[in-house]
Design a protein around this motif. Sequence first.
Motif, PDB file in Angstrom:
ATOM      1  N   HIS A  10       0.927  -1.307  -0.033  1.00 39.57           N
ATOM      2  CA  HIS A  10       0.085   0.062   0.211  1.00 39.57           C
ATOM      3  C   HIS A  10       0.768   1.253  -0.220  1.00 39.57           C
ATOM      4  O   HIS A  10       2.053   1.268   0.240  1.00 39.57           O
ATOM      5  CB  HIS A  10      -0.802  -0.077   1.175  1.00 39.57           C
ATOM      6  N   TYR A  40      -3.676   4.144  -1.861  1.00 38.53           N
ATOM      7  CA  TYR A  40      -4.332   3.039  -2.674  1.00 38.53           C
ATOM      8  C   TYR A  40      -3.440   1.691  -1.989  1.00 38.53           C
ATOM      9  O   TYR A  40      -2.419   1.734  -1.359  1.00 38.53           O
ATOM     10  CB  TYR A  40      -3.823   3.165  -3.906  1.00 38.53           C
ATOM     11  N   LYS A  73      -4.949  10.020  -8.209  1.00 34.36           N
ATOM     12  CA  LYS A  73      -6.090   9.407  -8.122  1.00 34.36           C
ATOM     13  C   LYS A  73      -6.963   9.530  -9.556  1.00 34.36           C
ATOM     14  O   LYS A  73      -8.188   9.935  -9.629  1.00 34.36           O
ATOM     15  CB  LYS A  73      -7.073   9.564  -6.955  1.00 34.36           C
ATOM     16  N   LEU A 122      -5.114  -2.445  -8.549  1.00 34.69           N
ATOM     17  CA  LEU A 122      -5.001  -1.480  -7.830  1.00 34.69           C
ATOM     18  C   LEU A 122      -6.406  -1.101  -7.120  1.00 34.69           C
ATOM     19  O   LEU A 122      -7.388  -1.538  -7.709  1.00 34.69           O
ATOM     20  CB  LEU A 122      -4.680  -0.241  -8.459  1.00 34.69           C
ATOM     21  N   PHE A 156      -8.280   1.912  -4.802  1.00 32.08           N
ATOM     22  CA  PHE A 156      -8.584   3.108  -3.995  1.00 32.08           C
ATOM     23  C   PHE A 156      -9.549   3.005  -3.246  1.00 32.08           C
ATOM     24  O   PHE A 156     -10.819   3.101  -3.543  1.00 32.08           O
ATOM     25  CB  PHE A 156      -8.614   4.296  -5.272  1.00 32.08           C
ATOM     26  N   THR A 185      -1.316   7.570  -9.970  1.00 33.77           N
ATOM     27  CA  THR A 185      -1.748   6.952  -8.600  1.00 33.77           C
ATOM     28  C   THR A 185      -1.955   7.865  -7.655  1.00 33.77           C
ATOM     29  O   THR A 185      -2.885   8.041  -6.978  1.00 33.77           O
ATOM     30  CB  THR A 185      -0.921   5.629  -8.135  1.00 33.77           C
ATOM     31  N   THR A 237     -15.383   2.145  -3.175  1.00 30.25           N
ATOM     32  CA  THR A 237     -14.028   1.652  -3.544  1.00 30.25           C
ATOM     33  C   THR A 237     -13.924   1.475  -4.916  1.00 30.25           C
ATOM     34  O   THR A 237     -14.963   0.896  -5.665  1.00 30.25           O
ATOM     35  CB  THR A 237     -13.686   0.178  -2.771  1.00 30.25           C
TER      36      THR A 237
END
Length: 199
Positions: A54, A64, A146, A87, A89, A143, A96
Amino acid sequence: MIKKWSSAVLPLSIMLVLVALSAWLRYATELPDATRDGRNRHDPDAILNDVRGHRLDAAGVLLYRIEALEVRHYPDDETSEFTQPRLAFVSPAKPTVTIRADEGRATEKAKKVDLRGKVEIRRAASGRQAALLAETPELTVLTDEKRAFTSSKVLITQGPSWLQGVGMRVDHALQTYVLESDVRGEIESPFARKKKPKT
């Protein structure tokens, strides 16, 4: 005299060639070890199986989670290659969002992940919203921001509604999915009255 001078030129030229070759060989054998230690080759220095990890932001908040069947790290460009990456989030206030793919390639610290193969974005159901599924052959995920984007074909389904198009911009923080071109589909209104079955 002329014959003696010309006969002396040949051994002298051979000697000069030998000196030049000796200098070149000395230079070649004294190159720094860094050029011969394998770091300039694109070979993995680590191969990990069944990876789970993570990433947190500076405040310690989860950005994430990441999982993969296999991860290969390459030291020459600090990239990593993933087999069957996943992945997720996660946010306490929002559904989610999970992204799966057949393969992936990440830059240093996985700030940018290029996914390819059968890429699926799944947003969990919440409240009155049905679960959402977006499918595309490739996707780039930023990432830390987001966000994600693709220039390929996309199919989005949510309950009985569906949309398809070419190119998509995703903002996981805002929970938005924007198709860029050739968009068509069918969207069922949440206010539409359902027909009663005939008796």
